[in-house]
Design an enzyme around this catalytic site. Structure first.
Site, PDB file in Angstrom:
ATOM      1  N   SER A  46       0.830  -1.206   0.000  1.00  0.00           N
ATOM      2  CA  SER A  46       0.000   0.000   0.000  1.00  0.00           C
ATOM      3  C   SER A  46       0.865   1.255   0.000  1.00  0.00           C
ATOM      4  CB  SER A  46      -0.964   0.005   1.182  1.00  0.00           C
ATOM      5  OG  SER A  46      -0.275  -0.124   2.402  1.00  0.00           O
ATOM      6  N   GLU A  47       2.048   1.203   0.652  1.00  0.00           N
ATOM      7  CA  GLU A  47       3.028   2.295   0.560  1.00  0.00           C
ATOM      8  C   GLU A  47       4.449   1.760   0.668  1.00  0.00           C
ATOM      9  OE1 GLU A  47      -0.629   4.461   2.029  1.00  0.00           O
ATOM     10  OE2 GLU A  47       0.565   2.950   3.095  1.00  0.00           O
ATOM     11  N   THR A  48       5.373   2.511   0.067  1.00  0.00           N
ATOM     12  CA  THR A  48       6.814   2.303   0.188  1.00  0.00           C
ATOM     13  C   THR A  48       7.421   3.667   0.505  1.00  0.00           C
ATOM     14  OG1 THR A  48       6.830   0.470  -1.393  1.00  0.00           O
ATOM     15  CG2 THR A  48       8.919   1.611  -1.036  1.00  0.00           C
TER      16      THR A  48
END
Length: 305
Positions: A46-48
């Site tokens: 969902s995020e990096t």
């Protein structure tokens, strides 16, 4: 060919392979924004996050956050997880990490307190960078069609479905039961319709639906869907949780109150997450929204670019 090191961690959990996975590039010097986006898309979490030296040397680092499709100004689980990863390093760009970190982000400065268990960094507590902002209300029928449930199951008692933000906007709606929450299934076509009607969310239309019981109103069960951002369902969404906690606290009749709230998310995905919230309201205005959680390290490796 050049390489950058990465670490992944499961965030908002003390158990491996639960919570919300995050990839952290702890030294992203030399990476262009385009390369960062490609790496984030490759991880498909969902995020990096990508960590760079701070512009102000008094701060800890500059942190850029990417979803699989776009850079975003703030998010909760990336900050908690990035703090966990950096706090376990010997140094951060030549400086030994203390128990307080300050991240420079597009949404503003993020103040972080490391949490320790037996002397080891085990998680983090962060202060949301933005004040509570409440946006437009949303038709209950549109919410129901987004997640394919009966429109009668959308509750309006506490609040109508609405947008709220403490750094990143989300759509919020309360459902009538755990049964309805469990049956919710996103319809991407209707999400696209909702995104065309409402422009608050820069990544499309991210929907936070939740339910709570009368005996435990501040232990909230939630699900988050963002199919237009290639995140069909998110197991833990800190920025949205902080916004909901701030919004619900703002609706209380008390002018001065401190609330402790727990958001339980990801259960239906088999990735149970627990997000702790501390919300402060003074003079009728929500002044602070803190979110905290535990983390577990999972993988280390290198990305070629």
């Amino acid at each position: 060919m050049n390489t950058v090191a990465y670490v992944t961690a499961d965030v908002f959990t003390s158990e491996r392979f639960a919570g919300n996975p995050l990839a952290v590039i702890s030294d992203a010097r030399g990476l262009s924004g385009e390369a960062m986006q490609k790496i984030a898309t490759e991880f498909n979490y969902s995020e990096t996050t990508f960590v760079l030296p701070p512009e102000n040397p008094e701060h800890t680092a500059r942190v850029r956050i990417f979803t699989p499709t776009a850079e975003i100004p703030f998010a909760g689980h990336p900050n908690v997880g990035t703090a966990f990863v950096l706090g376990r390093q010997a140094d951060i760009f030549g400086k030994v990490p203390g128990d307080r970190l300050i991240f420079e982000e597009e949404a503003g400065l993020v103040d972080v307190q490391l949490l320790r268990t037996g002397g080891d960094v085990s998680g983090a507590k962060i202060r949301a960078p933005g004040q509570l902002q409440v946006g437009d209300t949303i038709a209950g029928d549109l919410i129901a069609r987004c997640i394919q449930v009966d429109p009668e199951s959308i509750r309006h008692t506490t609040h109508a479905p609405t947008f709220a933000s403490v750094g990143l906007p989300f759509a919020f709606a309360e459902l009538d039961s755990l049964e309805t929450l469990g049956k919710a299934s996103p319809n991407a076509a209707v999400f696209a319709e909702a995104a065309a009607l409402h422009k608050e969310d820069k990544t499309g239309f991210s929907l936070f639906v939740y339910t709570r019981s009368s005996d435990k109103p501040w232990h909230i069960r939630a699900r988050v869907f963002a199919p237009l951002d290639n995140v069909i369902e998110d197991p833990a969404t800190g920025s949205a949780s902080a916004a909901l906690g701030a919004y619900l606290t703002s609706l209380l009749p008390e002018a001065d109150v401190e609330m402790k709230i727990t958001i339980e998310q990801g259960v239906e995905m088999g990735r149970r997450s627990l997000i702790g919230l501390d919300i402060r309201k003074s003079g009728g205005i929500v002044t602070d929204a803190f979110l905290s959680g535990q983390c577990v390290g999972i993988m280390r490796g290198e990305v070629a670019f």
